[in-house]
Design an enzyme around this catalytic site. Structure first.
Site, mmCIF file in Angstrom:
data_model
loop_
_atom_site.group_PDB
_atom_site.id
_atom_site.type_symbol
_atom_site.label_atom_id
_atom_site.label_comp_id
_atom_site.label_asym_id
_atom_site.label_seq_id
_atom_site.Cartn_x
_atom_site.Cartn_y
_atom_site.Cartn_z
ATOM 1 C CB SER A 134 37.455 37.170 39.400
ATOM 2 O OG SER A 134 38.572 36.012 39.919
ATOM 3 C CG HIS A 174 48.647 34.224 40.748
ATOM 4 N ND1 HIS A 174 47.778 35.764 41.590
ATOM 5 C CD2 HIS A 174 47.270 33.658 41.578
ATOM 6 C CE1 HIS A 174 46.530 35.190 41.517
ATOM 7 N NE2 HIS A 174 46.073 34.007 41.717
#
Length: 283
Positions: A65, A155
């Site tokens: 991330s 996602h």
């Protein structure tokens, strides 16, 4: 005398078991490229686990991330390829009921991990809020079962949450674009600095080649990616892959680099990231 045999150098690559990452690394995973003296071993884990492993320097190359990258500067540099960019879309907060943002501040939100960019961007929006970390692929069900009033989803859940009768409260990619005029940089690939300049450049070249190969051979790459698509048919998986593997993924470009700097600058101003971040991209 026989020629000296040079042992191949093993590069362990961490990435998520999701269709977009699988699509991106298809050519490397299936030996479609000449990797010379480098050999790639793939380890598939959820992004928060990869973030935590990167903090320990365990992987030579990893998807992380952008939030986590702020804590990795001593060991890792950002590769110019592999970006997952939310271009007017991104992580979402969903709920059973049509809550407003003030209600979110008063409830407990299921989140996929505190090192994710989704969590960072939600903190930028809400400030302090109560949360509980839940594996990303269990959040939708936990909200549907009313274990939580709301959940922060990443996602493919961004494309499937309505199938479970849930409501969109806020799309953080849309919010960020309205706030800054920039896309939301969610994740990227990092490379460990101790590999040395020559190896880092070759790793960068090969990952870019893998992404380009999949874009040029979309059908077989997508068929491979479908092995990691949960509850998605071909058309939905293709849409999801297109959201996160595209021209941004080949190279951040100047606007993408500006987006990374802006996100981490705002996070520092808000006190979420303790120190200013000097973003370092591999050339």
């Amino acid at each position: 005398m026989s020629a000296t045999t040079v042992e191949p150098r093993l590069i362990t690559v961490g990435h998520s078991p999701d269709p977009d990452d699988a699509f991106m690394f298809y050519a490397l995973a299936k030996d479609k490229l000449d990797t010379g003296n480098l050999r790639f071993r793939h380890e598939l884990q959820d992004i928060e686990t990869l973030n935590r492993r990167a903090l320990k320097g365990e992987l030579e190359v990893s998807a992380v991330s952008i939030h986590a990258y702020a804590h990795l500067l001593d060991q890792y540099a950002l590769l110019p390829t592999g970006c997952s960019m939310g271009d007017n879309y991104g992580p979402m907060v969903v709920a059973n009921d049509k809550y407003d943002l003030e209600h979110l501040k008063k409830t407990t939100i299921a989140v996929p991990g505190t090192m994710t960019t989704a969590f960072l961007s939600l903190k930028l929006l809400l400030g302090e809020f109560d949360y509980e970390v839940v594996p990303f692929d269990q959040i939708l069900q936990a909200v549907e079962d009313r274990k939580f009033d709301a959940g922060l989803i990443i996602h493919e859940g961004q494309l499937t949450f309505q199938n479970q009768g849930l409501h969109l409260i806020v799309d953080l990619g849309v919010w960020w674009q309205q706030k800054t005029g920039l896309p939301l940089p969610l994740g990227g690939n990092v490379v460990r600095k101790d590999l040395g300049d020559a190896t880092i450049r070759e790793v960068s070249r090969l990952i870019r080649a893998s992404i380009q190969y999949s874009l040029d051979h979309r059908q077989p790459a997508l068929e491979y990616a479908l092995n990691y698509a949960r509850d998605m048919d071909v058309s939905l998986a293709d849409k999801f892959v297109g959201m996160y593997v595209n021209n941004w993924t080949l190279d951040y470009g100047e606007r993408g680099r500006a987006a990374v700097r802006k996100l981490l600058e705002e996070a520092h101003k808000a006190g979420i990231i303790p120190a200013p971040v000097a973003v370092e991209f591999v050339d």
